[in-house]
Every structure is written in C-alpha cells, then in structure tokens.
Design an enzyme around this catalytic site. Structure first.
Site, PDB file in Angstrom:
ATOM      1  N   CYS A   2     -16.274 -78.119 113.140  1.00 12.61           N
ATOM      2  CA  CYS A   2     -15.462 -76.947 113.448  1.00 12.61           C
ATOM      3  C   CYS A   2     -15.662 -75.910 112.346  1.00 12.61           C
ATOM      4  O   CYS A   2     -15.749 -76.223 111.176  1.00 12.61           O
ATOM      5  CB  CYS A   2     -13.978 -77.229 113.565  1.00 12.61           C
ATOM      6  SG  CYS A   2     -13.575 -78.396 114.851  1.00 12.61           S
ATOM      7  N   ARG A  27     -21.557 -75.960 112.820  1.00 14.16           N
ATOM      8  CA  ARG A  27     -20.480 -76.879 112.455  1.00 14.16           C
ATOM      9  C   ARG A  27     -19.820 -77.521 113.688  1.00 14.16           C
ATOM     10  O   ARG A  27     -18.963 -78.406 113.556  1.00 14.16           O
ATOM     11  CB  ARG A  27     -19.408 -76.137 111.660  1.00 14.16           C
ATOM     12  CG  ARG A  27     -19.912 -75.518 110.386  1.00 14.16           C
ATOM     13  CD  ARG A  27     -18.797 -74.803 109.668  1.00 14.16           C
ATOM     14  NE  ARG A  27     -17.777 -75.731 109.241  1.00 14.16           N
ATOM     15  CZ  ARG A  27     -17.800 -76.416 108.109  1.00 14.16           C
ATOM     16  NH1 ARG A  27     -18.804 -76.276 107.279  1.00 14.16           N
ATOM     17  NH2 ARG A  27     -16.815 -77.226 107.794  1.00 14.16           N
ATOM     18  N   TRP A  74     -15.736 -78.646 117.434  1.00 15.86           N
ATOM     19  CA  TRP A  74     -16.388 -79.945 117.666  1.00 15.86           C
ATOM     20  C   TRP A  74     -15.238 -80.866 118.008  1.00 15.86           C
ATOM     21  O   TRP A  74     -14.432 -81.219 117.141  1.00 15.86           O
ATOM     22  CB  TRP A  74     -17.116 -80.399 116.416  1.00 15.86           C
ATOM     23  CG  TRP A  74     -17.957 -81.637 116.608  1.00 15.86           C
ATOM     24  CD1 TRP A  74     -19.268 -81.680 116.996  1.00 15.86           C
ATOM     25  CD2 TRP A  74     -17.552 -82.998 116.389  1.00 15.86           C
ATOM     26  NE1 TRP A  74     -19.698 -82.984 117.055  1.00 15.86           N
ATOM     27  CE2 TRP A  74     -18.668 -83.813 116.680  1.00 15.86           C
ATOM     28  CE3 TRP A  74     -16.379 -83.608 115.998  1.00 15.86           C
ATOM     29  CZ2 TRP A  74     -18.633 -85.198 116.581  1.00 15.86           C
ATOM     30  CZ3 TRP A  74     -16.342 -84.996 115.899  1.00 15.86           C
ATOM     31  CH2 TRP A  74     -17.471 -85.778 116.179  1.00 15.86           C
ATOM     32  N   ASN A 100      -9.571 -76.783 111.290  1.00 13.41           N
ATOM     33  CA  ASN A 100     -10.719 -77.681 111.127  1.00 13.41           C
ATOM     34  C   ASN A 100     -10.196 -78.930 110.423  1.00 13.41           C
ATOM     35  O   ASN A 100      -9.693 -78.826 109.309  1.00 13.41           O
ATOM     36  CB  ASN A 100     -11.770 -76.953 110.276  1.00 13.41           C
ATOM     37  CG  ASN A 100     -12.855 -77.866 109.744  1.00 13.41           C
ATOM     38  OD1 ASN A 100     -13.476 -77.558 108.725  1.00 13.41           O
ATOM     39  ND2 ASN A 100     -13.118 -78.956 110.385  1.00 13.41           N
ATOM     40  N   GLY A 101     -10.250 -80.075 111.097  1.00 14.35           N
ATOM     41  CA  GLY A 101      -9.745 -81.303 110.483  1.00 14.35           C
ATOM     42  C   GLY A 101      -9.014 -82.143 111.516  1.00 14.35           C
ATOM     43  O   GLY A 101      -9.155 -81.927 112.718  1.00 14.35           O
ATOM     44  N   GLU A 489     -35.902 -92.301 108.513  1.00 18.19           N
ATOM     45  CA  GLU A 489     -35.656 -90.863 108.650  1.00 18.19           C
ATOM     46  C   GLU A 489     -36.440 -90.293 109.835  1.00 18.19           C
ATOM     47  O   GLU A 489     -35.921 -89.462 110.590  1.00 18.19           O
ATOM     48  CB  GLU A 489     -36.035 -90.153 107.331  1.00 18.19           C
ATOM     49  CG  GLU A 489     -35.960 -88.641 107.341  1.00 18.19           C
ATOM     50  CD  GLU A 489     -34.569 -88.076 107.606  1.00 18.19           C
ATOM     51  OE1 GLU A 489     -33.601 -88.842 107.631  1.00 18.19           O
ATOM     52  OE2 GLU A 489     -34.462 -86.857 107.802  1.00 18.19           O
ATOM     53  N   LYS A 493     -34.674 -88.441 112.906  1.00 12.56           N
ATOM     54  CA  LYS A 493     -34.994 -87.061 113.310  1.00 12.56           C
ATOM     55  C   LYS A 493     -35.282 -87.003 114.812  1.00 12.56           C
ATOM     56  O   LYS A 493     -34.809 -86.116 115.503  1.00 12.56           O
ATOM     57  CB  LYS A 493     -36.235 -86.538 112.563  1.00 12.56           C
ATOM     58  CG  LYS A 493     -36.049 -86.153 111.128  1.00 12.56           C
ATOM     59  CD  LYS A 493     -35.431 -84.800 110.895  1.00 12.56           C
ATOM     60  CE  LYS A 493     -33.948 -84.842 110.746  1.00 12.56           C
ATOM     61  NZ  LYS A 493     -33.342 -85.399 109.567  1.00 12.56           N
ATOM     62  N   GLU A 496     -32.066 -87.554 116.822  1.00  9.84           N
ATOM     63  CA  GLU A 496     -31.123 -86.436 116.704  1.00  9.84           C
ATOM     64  C   GLU A 496     -31.489 -85.271 117.598  1.00  9.84           C
ATOM     65  O   GLU A 496     -30.642 -84.707 118.263  1.00  9.84           O
ATOM     66  CB  GLU A 496     -31.121 -85.897 115.263  1.00  9.84           C
ATOM     67  CG  GLU A 496     -30.312 -86.669 114.281  1.00  9.84           C
ATOM     68  CD  GLU A 496     -30.356 -86.017 112.908  1.00  9.84           C
ATOM     69  OE1 GLU A 496     -29.290 -85.781 112.338  1.00  9.84           O
ATOM     70  OE2 GLU A 496     -31.469 -85.751 112.375  1.00  9.84           O
ATOM     71  N   HIS A 512     -40.482-109.507 113.864  1.00 10.02           N
ATOM     72  CA  HIS A 512     -39.284-110.339 114.047  1.00 10.02           C
ATOM     73  C   HIS A 512     -38.325-109.727 115.065  1.00 10.02           C
ATOM     74  O   HIS A 512     -37.113-109.817 114.913  1.00 10.02           O
ATOM     75  CB  HIS A 512     -38.579-110.542 112.706  1.00 10.02           C
ATOM     76  CG  HIS A 512     -39.432-111.237 111.704  1.00 10.02           C
ATOM     77  ND1 HIS A 512     -39.751-112.573 111.794  1.00 10.02           N
ATOM     78  CD2 HIS A 512     -40.082-110.772 110.605  1.00 10.02           C
ATOM     79  CE1 HIS A 512     -40.551-112.903 110.786  1.00 10.02           C
ATOM     80  NE2 HIS A 512     -40.762-111.826 110.057  1.00 10.02           N
ATOM     81  N   LYS A 611     -23.396 -80.313 111.765  1.00 10.60           N
ATOM     82  CA  LYS A 611     -24.081 -80.437 110.481  1.00 10.60           C
ATOM     83  C   LYS A 611     -23.177 -80.984 109.399  1.00 10.60           C
ATOM     84  O   LYS A 611     -23.589 -81.771 108.558  1.00 10.60           O
ATOM     85  CB  LYS A 611     -24.629 -79.077 110.065  1.00 10.60           C
ATOM     86  CG  LYS A 611     -25.458 -79.201 108.806  1.00 10.60           C
ATOM     87  CD  LYS A 611     -26.516 -78.181 108.710  1.00 10.60           C
ATOM     88  CE  LYS A 611     -27.447 -78.463 107.560  1.00 10.60           C
ATOM     89  NZ  LYS A 611     -28.352 -79.598 107.813  1.00 10.60           N
TER      90      LYS A 611
END
Ligand code: G6P
Length: 616
Positions: A2, A27, A74, A100-101, A489, A493, A496, A512, A611
């Site tokens: 947010c 955000r 968000w 925001n929170g 990573e 990527k 995402e 395995h 983000k």
C-alpha cells in the site's frame, strides 16, 4: 505494501496526489482512491484496478480543493472491491483516512463502535480506525482549536495494536492533515509553501528534496503554513530535515520498456556506486564507514547471523558461502519471518546482519528488533537511505544502487552480492587472508562493473533463447556452491514475473527428487563455471540429457562442454570467485525478463506481489 500520499499547499491537490500515487504503485496495485476536501465536504473517488483506472474515474469529478489524500492498495482485510478501496470516510462524515498496515485488534474495536452506532461500508480494518478517530473526535470538547482534530487521532492510536502509516483529514479543518506511523514508512516533504506526505520519497521528489522521516510512534500535524511533530505519548519532537540525493529522473523509465529492464542495465553503475571509496589505499581489503565497530570488535566475532526475506535472503546465502570460504568464520542464514519466532539459541560473540533493499520489510525489521532485544548488535545492508531498518540498526552499509522500482529486484540484489563479497574480504583480511590474495580479490571486484557490462551485451542472444523457451511451464535452475543461491534467485525471478513454476536446486541434489520432473517439456538452466567441479556439473547435465531434458547452460568463456550436451549456451566472462555470483546472475535476470515479456506479463507489477512488504 500500500502506498499513501497526502498534500496540503497552495496548488490544487488532485493532480499532485495522483502523480505521486503513480510512483507508489509498485507498493500495491489492486485498487486506488483519492479524497479531496472542498466546499466543506470530502470528494471521494475509488476504483478497483491500477492508478490509471482511478485517474480515469477522477476525471469525472471536479477536484478543486488544495488538501487531499490518496492510496494504492494491496489487499489484506477484505477483497478487492471499490468499497474496500481507501480512503474510508467515517460514518458521521467527519473524517477520512488512508492507511498502510494492519490493525490487529480491529474486531474488538469494531464491536465497540457498532455498539455506539457507528456503521461500516467495507470489510477493512482501516474503516474501523477511521470510525474510532471519529468517536474520539466527537468526544473532544467542541472548539475551533486545531488540537481537537489532532488529539482525536492521537487518542485513537493509543488503542491500536498493529501497524500503520496513516493520513487523516477532518471536514472541520480544511487545510490540515494529521499523519502518523508505526511499523509502516511515512515521510513528509517540505516544499515551497506546500507539504507532501508519502510512503516513500519517489512520490514527492519531483516537488521537493527536503524530507523529514517520521519515526515509529510519531504524529505530524500539517497545515498549509507549518508542521509539528509529537509522539503518541505527547512528547514534542524537533524535526530533522534531510536531503534526498537522487532526482526524479532516476525514478523514470528514460526510454526503457520496463523498470526491470532499466534496472538490469543500470547494474554496472549501481555496482560502481556500491564499491566507491570502499577499498583500502593499499588495495588489499575493503573499508566501510558506517559499521561503527573497530577491528578489535570484529576480531572477537566467531559467528555471523544473516537474516532477510525474498531475493535479499539469497544474498545472505551468498554471504554465508563467501565468509565461510574466505574468512573461515561460520555463518547462519535465516528467513527473517522464521528467525523472529523460532527462538534460536545463540552464542555470545555473534554479529547480526539484516539485508533489505527497501529497509521497510516488516519481517526483517521484526528480526532486527528481536536480535537487538536479545542484546546483539545488528548491522544493516540497505538501499533506501533513512529507512526504518537503516535507522534502527547499530551500523551498516548503504548500497547506493539508486531507486529500484521494478517489483522483481535486480540491481539491488547484485549490489547486495557485491557488498557481502567486500565484507567477506574485510573480515578475511583480519584473519588469514594474505596481502597478495587480498589484492587479487580487490582487483577481481574492481573488474565487476566492466564484466557485467560485457555480460549485458549478450542481451539479444538471451532474448532469442527466451523467445523459444517462453512456452514451457516448468523450469529447473541448477547451480553449486556460491551459485546455488543464484539458481534459487533465477527460479524466483521466473516465478515472480512469468508465473512459470520453477525450482532452484544444488545441481547434484537434483537426482534426489527434481529429476522426476524432467521430460521434453521441463528445461533446466545450469550454471557451469570454470573450476574444480566443472566435470561434476557436466555429469549432472548428462543425467538430464539422458532423460530428454532441454538444457540452457551458463558457461565460463573458454570452457568446452561436450558437443550436443547443452541445447543453448550463454557465456559469461571469467572472473574472481567472489564475483562469480554477480556475473552469473545477469543471464538469468535477462532470461526471466525476456520470457515474461514474451508471455505478455506485466513485468513491473506482477500479480499478487508488492515490492515493499510491510505486513506480516
Ligand atoms: C518482496 C519483493 C522482493 C524482495 C523482498 C524483500 O517480496 O517482491 O523483490 O526481495 O520483498 O524486500 P527487501 O526490501 O527487504 O529487500
């Protein structure tokens, strides 16, 4: 998570607010809204979708007021609907709020407010806070005194458990905003006869570079002429005005199609910035200005604990590899969200590191606080100057990568890799690393920006490979030692931004379990650097090939792979071992970027992600 913006000043608020909100969209971006105070009432527009949808909606209104607030969401409490979008107006119509929170005790407060006849239009925790402020406002003695509005916000916050960055307007005080923070970032831009509140600097840097970073537990009362800061416990605060060192140009696309693409190509410069002034004069070790510890302090450290989230956690895994290998000091790596709850047994001489691009990730912040509560010193590696984590740590290293806007971290990640490589050198040189080995390590790191530049020249080749592989829905990324975190990573990527199922594994571990996934439809990306285990990795590739798996190999220039083993090869230049994770990461960044573009994905704003994750 947010983004909020508030404006009080001499100009019409709406266009300034919406411009700022666009820059905070990374955000959270499931819905957005704006409220402007004019003609003794709030004009509110809200819309599910991106800020662009709100801009279209707002065009139907005539916003003339000079005080306003806005929000990009968000979703946490309540689905993605217009009703749940912020701002929320209190049921008596007196107050409007963006948040925001997360308000953790909203259920009991809502019950109380319902008993007092306050009503609710949304399912959000935020509307509860708005009505709670209205309740306190109604209880304050009626007067024109500015403190009536301010006090109602302050008193309401005394009852709140959870996190918040809020901006509130009151219908009776047209040129004022009260804002506050606890656990969610908020800063105040001090402009030319105007004030702008925002979740981060990108929303206000086009209007002013003078900012006050609010601290947890602080409220700011902004009028069109002045501002004052007080804590929730009524202590006066003397504000410190800081200067933002970057400009709005740094937060623009400048001709690139996406921020992710721009940030990938900015890496040589970001890496140069991360190392500037940080090598000793004799060129054999690193030096850092902000660690606030002496060499003697470092001598007694016999274990490092690194903790963080997401991509930054992969940087911690590389730190583990490099520090253990070069400095021979044990390193533990924890997800921040796990560390804070698992009550890890810790020795005495442990030094903590938290790694966070934004410096606001709530789990990382909580881990930092938990380590400090136990009496440990905590160092931070952060990109955002003045962020909460940077401020609350005992010392640290700024990345100086510039603003990173694409949700998928790229330049911030490689600059974290460089910093942990420099830190490994710093502590290694206090132990057994010789001058000569230190000097060659420094040379190896100094070469990194140029080697990254060279690797980036392969972009057209990688784009062509991506166009052929974009159709697959499963990928494996396989790397060993310091490249295992880069395999993780690479997989992250791709997940995402392309919504492709991908897994990272140590190459030998692949047999395995993951090998069961291999067929013609599940390609593998192998990291095959020059060195001791080159042949071992080639054997793993053979095992994949024998099962008809397609292979993209990222190979050090000059290394010969058996003919026909890899379907596609991307070469990377030879480099120092400490630089290898950085150089190897570039091809997988480009590969995932081009695959996401080929699949028509919204690269900079992948679904469900944000983000800066400021909720648990
Ligand atoms: C989110 C972002 C990731 C990032 C992680 C940690 O999940 O999408 O890109 O790595 O948060 O963020 P931080 O700001 O603490 O590095």
């Amino acid at each position: 998570m947010c983004g909020i913006v508030g404006y009080v000043g001499k100009h019409k608020a709406a266009s300034i607010l919406l411009e700022g909100l666009k820059r905070l969209e990374y955000r959270g971006y499931d819905s957005a809204g704006i409220a402007v105070l004019q003609g003794g009432r709030f004009n509110v527009a809200k819309k599910v979708g991106r800020v662009e949808a709100l801009v279209r909606e707002a065009a139907k209104f005539t916003f003339t007021g000079k005080t306003g607030i806005c929000h990009t969401r968000w979703a946490t409490h309540g689905g993605v609907t217009d009703a749940n979008a912020h701002p929320h107006v209190s049921s008596d119509g007196k107050l409007v709020l963006v948040h925001n929170g997360v308000i953790e005790n909203y259920v009991s407060i809502k019950k109380f407010l319902l008993s007092k006849d306050y009503t609710f239009k949304s399912e959000t925790d935020t509307e509860v806070l708005c009505n709670l402020i209205a309740y306190h406002y109604a209880k304050e003695p009626v007067s024109d005194s500015r403190s009536r509005f301010f006090e109602s916000v302050r008193k309401a916050l005394l009852h709140i458990e959870g996190t918040y960055g809020i901006a509130v307007m009151c219908v009776d005080f047209p040129d004022e905003i009260v804002a506050a923070r606890k656990g969610s970032p908020l800063l105040l831009g001090v402009g030319d006869n105007e004030f702008i509140l925002a979740s981060d600097a990108s929303a206000l840097v086009s209007r002013t570079r003078n900012v006050v970073y609010l601290k947890d537990g602080e409220l700011v009362h902004v009028t069109k002429d002045e501002f004052s800061i007080t804590t929730v416990d009524q202590a006066e605060v003397s504000p410190v005005v800081d200067q933002i060192t970057w400009s709005i140009k740094d937060a623009e696309l400048n001709g690139y199609a996406h921020f992710m693409e721009k940030e990938i190509f900015e890496q040589p410069a970001a890496l140069e910035n991360a190392m500037r002034g940080r090598f000793s004069e004799d060129g054999s070790t690193a030096q850092f200005g902000g660690l606030n510890l002496t060499a003697a302090d470092f001598r007694v450290i016999d274990r490092y604990c690194f903790t963080s989230c997401g991509t930054a956690w992969h940087a911690c895994l590389v730190a583990e590899h490099l520090i253990e290998r070069f400095a021979r000091i044990p390193v533990e790596v924890d997800y921040a969200s796990e560390f804070r709850y698992r009550n890890a047994p810790l020795d005495r001489d442990v030094l903590f590191f938290v790694v966070s691009q934004s410096g606001e990730t709530i789990d990382t912040l909580a881990a930092l606080r938990e380590a400090k509560r136990k009496g440990y010193k905590v160092m931070a590696i952060c990109n955002v100057v003045g962020s909460t984590i940077a401020r609350e740590s005992d010392g640290g290293i700024y990345q100086h990568a510039g603003p990173e806007i694409g949700v998928a971290s790229t330049k911030a990640f490689t600059s974290q890799l460089l910093i942990v490589a420099m830190f490994a050198l710093y502590v290694a040189r206090m132990r057994d690393m010789s001058y000569a080995d230190g000097a060659s390590y420094v040379q190896g790191l100094r070469a990194v920006p140029e080697l990254v530049r060279k690797t980036l020249e392969q972009a057209p080749h990688i784009k062509e490979i991506a166009s052929r592989y974009a159709k697959y829905n499963d990928f494996l990324f396989l790397g060993r030692l310091s490249l295992f975190p880069i395999a993780l990573e690479g997989a992250l990527k791709l997940k995402e931004i392309s919504y492709i199922h991908a897994e990272g594994y140590p190459a030998a571990e692949m047999k395995h379990g993951p090998i069961a996934l291999i067929n013609e439809e599940c390609p593998s990306v192998f990291f095959v650097p020059k060195g001791d285990i080159f042949n071992k990795i080639v054997s793993s590739m053979q095992e994949i090939k024998a099962r008809k798996g397609k292979i993209i190999a990222i190979v050090t220039e000059g290394c010969e792979l058996p003919a026909g083993l890899a379907d596609d090869v991307i070469t990377i230049p030879e480099c120092h071992d400490a630089a290898l994770p950085i150089i190897s990461c570039i091809p997988v960044q480009l590969l995932s970027y081009y695959i996401a573009v080929a699949r028509g994905c919204d690269v900079d704003k992948p679904r469900n992600l944000a983000k800066s994750v400021t909720v648990e």
